[in-house]
Design a protein around this motif. Structure first.
Motif, PDB file in Angstrom:
ATOM      1  N   ILE A 121       9.699   2.997  -2.305  1.00  0.00           N
ATOM      2  CA  ILE A 121      10.141   2.281  -3.505  1.00  0.00           C
ATOM      3  C   ILE A 121      10.772   0.950  -3.109  1.00  0.00           C
ATOM      4  N   GLU A 122      11.625   0.978  -2.090  1.00  0.00           N
ATOM      5  CA  GLU A 122      12.262  -0.251  -1.603  1.00  0.00           C
ATOM      6  C   GLU A 122      11.217  -1.262  -1.145  1.00  0.00           C
ATOM      7  N   ARG A 123      10.243  -0.789  -0.384  1.00  0.00           N
ATOM      8  CA  ARG A 123       9.207  -1.697   0.133  1.00  0.00           C
ATOM      9  C   ARG A 123       8.409  -2.316  -1.006  1.00  0.00           C
ATOM     10  N   ALA A 124       8.014  -1.512  -1.981  1.00  0.00           N
ATOM     11  CA  ALA A 124       7.247  -2.029  -3.121  1.00  0.00           C
ATOM     12  C   ALA A 124       8.062  -3.076  -3.882  1.00  0.00           C
ATOM     13  N   ASP A 125       9.360  -2.835  -4.052  1.00  0.00           N
ATOM     14  CA  ASP A 125      10.227  -3.797  -4.734  1.00  0.00           C
ATOM     15  C   ASP A 125      10.411  -5.064  -3.905  1.00  0.00           C
ATOM     16  N   GLU A 126      10.695  -4.899  -2.616  1.00  0.00           N
ATOM     17  CA  GLU A 126      10.919  -6.047  -1.730  1.00  0.00           C
ATOM     18  C   GLU A 126       9.704  -6.963  -1.678  1.00  0.00           C
ATOM     19  N   THR A 168       5.281   4.722  -6.636  1.00  0.00           N
ATOM     20  CA  THR A 168       6.633   4.179  -6.527  1.00  0.00           C
ATOM     21  C   THR A 168       7.222   3.833  -7.889  1.00  0.00           C
ATOM     22  N   ASP A 169       6.396   3.827  -8.930  1.00  0.00           N
ATOM     23  CA  ASP A 169       6.876   3.595 -10.289  1.00  0.00           C
ATOM     24  C   ASP A 169       7.237   4.899 -10.999  1.00  0.00           C
ATOM     25  N   GLY A 185       7.276  -7.030  -3.926  1.00  0.00           N
ATOM     26  CA  GLY A 185       6.770  -7.355  -5.253  1.00  0.00           C
ATOM     27  C   GLY A 185       5.349  -6.886  -5.486  1.00  0.00           C
ATOM     28  N   TYR A 186       5.072  -5.644  -5.071  1.00  0.00           N
ATOM     29  CA  TYR A 186       3.708  -5.126  -5.188  1.00  0.00           C
ATOM     30  C   TYR A 186       3.173  -5.265  -6.607  1.00  0.00           C
ATOM     31  N   ASN A 205      -1.230  -8.210  -2.556  1.00  0.00           N
ATOM     32  CA  ASN A 205      -0.823  -8.673  -3.889  1.00  0.00           C
ATOM     33  C   ASN A 205      -1.808  -9.707  -4.424  1.00  0.00           C
TER      34      ASN A 205
END
Length: 116
Positions: free
Chosen positions: A95-100, A26-27, A102-103, A62
């Protein structure tokens, strides 16, 4: 007991998993055993964007990564779900999920799937 088909391999606890390379994170980076091989322990977690259980475990994952990273552990979440069958599983939603959430760990897409 579920029997493996000839195409499937059941790994014994502690056995090395099959190598994989080039999974898109996702990065935007690509990941595989070669890029993660400097870790003492690699933990693969098969996850999902839409599964309520997977979503509920985001903060726990996390916390695990934060706690164990100094000990040489790398957690990698892998999404092997087919976005054609479940549109919520597509890469932009990852990507949205990882951002939301805070992975603090790597989240990759296993299109194909080559790992699952």
């Amino acid at each position: 007991m579920v029997q493996a088909s000839p195409e499937q391999a059941i790994l014994a606890i502690g056995a090395s998993g099959p190598a994989f390379e080039g999974l898109l994170g996702t990065d935007g980076a690509r990941y595989g055993f070669a890029s993660l091989g400097d870790r003492d322990v690699l933990v693969l977690v098969f996850s999902s964007n839409r599964c309520p259980t997977a979503k509920a475990y985001g903060e726990r994952l996390n916390a695990l990564q934060r706690e164990y990273a100094p000990r040489g552990v790398q957690l990698v979440a892998i999404n092997s779900n087919d976005p054609h069958l479940s549109p919520d599983e597509d890469y932009p939603r990852m990507i949205e999920r990882a951002d939301e959430d805070g992975y603090t760990f790597t989240y990759v897409v296993d299109s194909g799937p080559q790992v699952a």
